[in-house]
Design a protein around this motif. Structure first.
Motif, PDB file in Angstrom:
ATOM      1  N   GLN A  87     -41.757 -36.727  10.447  1.00 34.58           N
ATOM      2  CA  GLN A  87     -40.619 -37.394  11.094  1.00 34.58           C
ATOM      3  C   GLN A  87     -40.111 -36.581  12.292  1.00 34.58           C
ATOM      4  O   GLN A  87     -39.928 -37.112  13.393  1.00 34.58           O
ATOM      5  CB  GLN A  87     -39.495 -37.635  10.078  1.00 34.58           C
ATOM      6  CG  GLN A  87     -38.375 -38.534  10.587  1.00 34.58           C
ATOM      7  CD  GLN A  87     -37.233 -37.783  11.257  1.00 34.58           C
ATOM      8  OE1 GLN A  87     -37.113 -36.560  11.101  1.00 34.58           O
ATOM      9  NE2 GLN A  87     -36.396 -38.507  11.973  1.00 34.58           N
ATOM     10  N   SER A  88     -39.909 -35.298  12.085  1.00 33.73           N
ATOM     11  CA  SER A  88     -39.419 -34.450  13.182  1.00 33.73           C
ATOM     12  C   SER A  88     -40.458 -34.309  14.283  1.00 33.73           C
ATOM     13  O   SER A  88     -40.103 -34.145  15.463  1.00 33.73           O
ATOM     14  CB  SER A  88     -39.034 -33.068  12.653  1.00 33.73           C
ATOM     15  OG  SER A  88     -37.882 -33.141  11.845  1.00 33.73           O
ATOM     16  N   HIS A  89     -41.727 -34.355  13.924  1.00 29.07           N
ATOM     17  CA  HIS A  89     -42.785 -34.289  14.931  1.00 29.07           C
ATOM     18  C   HIS A  89     -42.567 -35.362  15.996  1.00 29.07           C
ATOM     19  O   HIS A  89     -42.573 -35.072  17.207  1.00 29.07           O
ATOM     20  CB  HIS A  89     -44.148 -34.472  14.254  1.00 29.07           C
ATOM     21  CG  HIS A  89     -45.284 -34.680  15.197  1.00 29.07           C
ATOM     22  ND1 HIS A  89     -46.007 -33.647  15.750  1.00 29.07           N
ATOM     23  CD2 HIS A  89     -45.821 -35.831  15.706  1.00 29.07           C
ATOM     24  CE1 HIS A  89     -46.936 -34.129  16.551  1.00 29.07           C
ATOM     25  NE2 HIS A  89     -46.851 -35.461  16.543  1.00 29.07           N
ATOM     26  N   PHE A  90     -42.352 -36.599  15.559  1.00 28.85           N
ATOM     27  CA  PHE A  90     -42.180 -37.691  16.519  1.00 28.85           C
ATOM     28  C   PHE A  90     -40.860 -37.577  17.277  1.00 28.85           C
ATOM     29  O   PHE A  90     -40.780 -37.950  18.451  1.00 28.85           O
ATOM     30  CB  PHE A  90     -42.298 -39.034  15.804  1.00 28.85           C
ATOM     31  CG  PHE A  90     -43.711 -39.400  15.458  1.00 28.85           C
ATOM     32  CD1 PHE A  90     -44.559 -39.917  16.423  1.00 28.85           C
ATOM     33  CD2 PHE A  90     -44.210 -39.185  14.185  1.00 28.85           C
ATOM     34  CE1 PHE A  90     -45.877 -40.234  16.131  1.00 28.85           C
ATOM     35  CE2 PHE A  90     -45.517 -39.501  13.876  1.00 28.85           C
ATOM     36  CZ  PHE A  90     -46.351 -40.020  14.843  1.00 28.85           C
ATOM     37  N   VAL A  91     -39.842 -37.069  16.621  1.00 24.58           N
ATOM     38  CA  VAL A  91     -38.560 -36.867  17.297  1.00 24.58           C
ATOM     39  C   VAL A  91     -38.724 -35.904  18.470  1.00 24.58           C
ATOM     40  O   VAL A  91     -38.226 -36.145  19.579  1.00 24.58           O
ATOM     41  CB  VAL A  91     -37.503 -36.341  16.311  1.00 24.58           C
ATOM     42  CG1 VAL A  91     -36.258 -35.864  17.050  1.00 24.58           C
ATOM     43  CG2 VAL A  91     -37.130 -37.429  15.296  1.00 24.58           C
ATOM     44  N   TYR A  92     -39.463 -34.828  18.248  1.00 26.69           N
ATOM     45  CA  TYR A  92     -39.580 -33.822  19.303  1.00 26.69           C
ATOM     46  C   TYR A  92     -40.678 -34.129  20.307  1.00 26.69           C
ATOM     47  O   TYR A  92     -40.662 -33.592  21.421  1.00 26.69           O
ATOM     48  CB  TYR A  92     -39.715 -32.426  18.680  1.00 26.69           C
ATOM     49  CG  TYR A  92     -38.368 -31.989  18.135  1.00 26.69           C
ATOM     50  CD1 TYR A  92     -37.344 -31.622  18.994  1.00 26.69           C
ATOM     51  CD2 TYR A  92     -38.100 -32.019  16.773  1.00 26.69           C
ATOM     52  CE1 TYR A  92     -36.100 -31.257  18.524  1.00 26.69           C
ATOM     53  CE2 TYR A  92     -36.851 -31.659  16.284  1.00 26.69           C
ATOM     54  CZ  TYR A  92     -35.858 -31.288  17.170  1.00 26.69           C
ATOM     55  OH  TYR A  92     -34.612 -30.950  16.700  1.00 26.69           O
ATOM     56  N   VAL A  93     -41.613 -34.999  19.964  1.00 22.56           N
ATOM     57  CA  VAL A  93     -42.487 -35.571  20.995  1.00 22.56           C
ATOM     58  C   VAL A  93     -41.633 -36.406  21.943  1.00 22.56           C
ATOM     59  O   VAL A  93     -41.818 -36.372  23.176  1.00 22.56           O
ATOM     60  CB  VAL A  93     -43.601 -36.438  20.357  1.00 22.56           C
ATOM     61  CG1 VAL A  93     -44.332 -37.249  21.430  1.00 22.56           C
ATOM     62  CG2 VAL A  93     -44.597 -35.556  19.607  1.00 22.56           C
ATOM     63  N   ASN A  94     -40.676 -37.121  21.383  1.00 20.48           N
ATOM     64  CA  ASN A  94     -39.772 -37.953  22.184  1.00 20.48           C
ATOM     65  C   ASN A  94     -38.894 -37.109  23.102  1.00 20.48           C
ATOM     66  O   ASN A  94     -38.577 -37.516  24.225  1.00 20.48           O
ATOM     67  CB  ASN A  94     -38.905 -38.808  21.254  1.00 20.48           C
ATOM     68  CG  ASN A  94     -38.311 -40.012  21.955  1.00 20.48           C
ATOM     69  OD1 ASN A  94     -38.903 -40.568  22.874  1.00 20.48           O
ATOM     70  ND2 ASN A  94     -37.133 -40.424  21.525  1.00 20.48           N
ATOM     71  N   VAL A  95     -38.492 -35.918  22.650  1.00 20.69           N
ATOM     72  CA  VAL A  95     -37.693 -35.025  23.502  1.00 20.69           C
ATOM     73  C   VAL A  95     -38.509 -34.586  24.713  1.00 20.69           C
ATOM     74  O   VAL A  95     -38.005 -34.547  25.839  1.00 20.69           O
ATOM     75  CB  VAL A  95     -37.194 -33.803  22.700  1.00 20.69           C
ATOM     76  CG1 VAL A  95     -36.572 -32.758  23.636  1.00 20.69           C
ATOM     77  CG2 VAL A  95     -36.179 -34.230  21.654  1.00 20.69           C
ATOM     78  N   VAL A  96     -39.781 -34.278  24.488  1.00 21.68           N
ATOM     79  CA  VAL A  96     -40.652 -33.909  25.617  1.00 21.68           C
ATOM     80  C   VAL A  96     -40.736 -35.071  26.602  1.00 21.68           C
ATOM     81  O   VAL A  96     -40.649 -34.888  27.829  1.00 21.68           O
ATOM     82  CB  VAL A  96     -42.062 -33.524  25.121  1.00 21.68           C
ATOM     83  CG1 VAL A  96     -43.007 -33.326  26.302  1.00 21.68           C
ATOM     84  CG2 VAL A  96     -42.002 -32.270  24.267  1.00 21.68           C
ATOM     85  N   ARG A  97     -40.912 -36.261  26.082  1.00 20.94           N
ATOM     86  CA  ARG A  97     -41.011 -37.450  26.934  1.00 20.94           C
ATOM     87  C   ARG A  97     -39.748 -37.651  27.754  1.00 20.94           C
ATOM     88  O   ARG A  97     -39.805 -38.016  28.933  1.00 20.94           O
ATOM     89  CB  ARG A  97     -41.268 -38.672  26.052  1.00 20.94           C
ATOM     90  CG  ARG A  97     -41.423 -39.970  26.819  1.00 20.94           C
ATOM     91  CD  ARG A  97     -41.796 -41.102  25.878  1.00 20.94           C
ATOM     92  NE  ARG A  97     -42.189 -42.302  26.585  1.00 20.94           N
ATOM     93  CZ  ARG A  97     -43.062 -43.186  26.136  1.00 20.94           C
ATOM     94  NH1 ARG A  97     -43.661 -42.998  24.971  1.00 20.94           N
ATOM     95  NH2 ARG A  97     -43.364 -44.253  26.847  1.00 20.94           N
TER      96      ARG A  97
END
Length: 394
Positions: A87-97
């Motif tokens: 779950q956090s993986h996708f959250v922080y991919v989104n932060v990079v984006r």
């Protein structure tokens, strides 16, 4: 590390369904033995599922929120612990984006496409509240930084290649520092002893003067300066996990009643599955699960619709839709996982069967953030048109 690159939404869902089926077979044993799912997490990476939100311009499938929510629902229906880990993986991919420079995006999206994983070091224990972040990001004369602090509930960190750390800089603004798992001064401790989600390894991360290059730090505080979907996407995945846990519990309850439960002698039926009172209860539980699934899909569609030309109004609609889905799914997961014992009967309580893992996972995960506040924001929005706050938890 290399990983398959998923082409589109349809392939992502096919891969997720196949992995969920595989993971379901050993989920109970992993939970009972607290056997950490390292091999299963590696399979998630190798499958390409963890890269499905990488933008198309960087070689990813760039799937929508509807697909991402369904991926998490499928995984959680099989294993409520395993679904929590990325779950956090996708959250922080989104932060990079959202906040990365072009060079940062190129670097980190290449990492994700290769199968590398983000964990998280976000929450802290013993502070005034969840947003009282005391981990410090201190600048050094050469422009780099040093991280110091202690994080708790760091789901995914033990399995991660990169650990995004939420910290405050000298100006007290929030930043995210992306730190390699093997960075000097960084220690991940497997001390999670929750009654549920036992195999998430949501333990402690200690940061003792961890060096961080300047180009590994992103200004997360800017995320909340305008309309944003950061919180809506993060909470949508939590709603999907709760919905999946509920569906998995209902499926297992039905299988148990069909094959193992005895009918109550007053029912006059040959099997428990023919008992009209049990049929009624299963109908009620199925309605709850179907409603949660429908709210989840509606919330995901609202998030997808808001992505193009995001405004304050469309962001608010997305957050409210997700809040409704999360509040409903949280109640449903706890109710259905508890009702499993009601419909299955005395034998279902045997510890050796480990049917209580569904309730333990539901009860633990639904404590993540209080549904009562989501309902408050829904009420304020409906009654007075008050947009929900931009704090990342809606």
């Amino acid at each position: 590390m290399t990983a398959h690159v998923i082409a589109d939404d349809a392939e992502a869902l096919t891969v997720a369904a196949a992995l969920a089926k595989e993971f379901r077979a050993s989920a109970s044993a992993r939970d009972a033995e607290r056997r950490l799912p390292r091999a299963e997490v590696d399979k998630l990476s190798a499958s390409g599922l963890l890269a499905v939100t990488v933008p198309a311009a960087h070689g990813g499938a760039d799937v929508g929120a509807l697909t991402l929510a369904e991926i998490f629902r499928l995984l959680a229906s099989a294993d409520g612990s395993l679904a929590q880990i990325p779950q956090s993986h996708f959250v922080y991919v989104n932060v990079v984006r959202r906040q990365g420079t072009e060079e940062q995006r190129k670097f980190f999206f290449t990492e994700v496409l290769a199968g590398r994983r983000f964990g998280n070091a976000q929450s802290e224990a013993g502070t005034r509240h969840v947003q009282d972040i005391r981990t410090r990001l201190t600048p050094r004369p050469d422009g780099s930084y040093v991280l110091t602090g202690v994080k708790h509930y760091a789901t995914g960190a033990l399995f991660a290649d990169w650990i995004p750390v939420l910290a405050r800089a000298e100006d007290d603004e929030l930043h995210v520092a992306y730190v390699p798992r093997d960075a000097p001064g960084l220690t991940v401790i497997d001390d999670w002893d929750g009654m549920g989600q036992r195999t998430t390894a949501s333990g402690t991360v200690r940061l003792d003067a961890v060096p961080v290059p300047a180009d590994r730090v992103l200004p997360h505080h800017l995320t909340f300066r305008g309309p944003q979907l950061h919180g809506a996407v993060a909470q949508l995945l939590h709603a999907a996990i709760d919905t999946g846990i509920a569906g998995g519990a209902l499926t297992e309850a039905a299988a148990f009643v069909r094959t193992k439960s005895r009918p109550w002698f007053e029912s006059g039926t040959e099997t428990a599955a023919e008992d009209p009172l049990l049929i009624q209860r299963f109908g009620e539980l199925a309605l709850r699960v179907r409603a949660s699934e429908a709210l989840l899909r509606e919330a995901a569609r609202t998030v997808d619709a808001a992505r193009t030309g995001l405004t304050d109004d469309s962001a608010a609609e997305a957050s409210i839709a997700v809040a409704a889905a999360k509040a409903h799914a949280a109640d449903t997961a706890v109710e259905v996982a508890g009702a499993l014992f009601e419909v299955a009967g005395t034998r279902a309580a045997l510890d050796s069967l480990n049917l209580h893992r569904h309730w333990r996972d539901a009860r633990t995960h639904t404590l993540h953030d209080p549904a009562r506040w989501k309902i408050q924001h829904i009420g304020r929005y409906v009654l007075n048109g008050t947009r929900p706050p931009r704090h990342g938890l809606l």
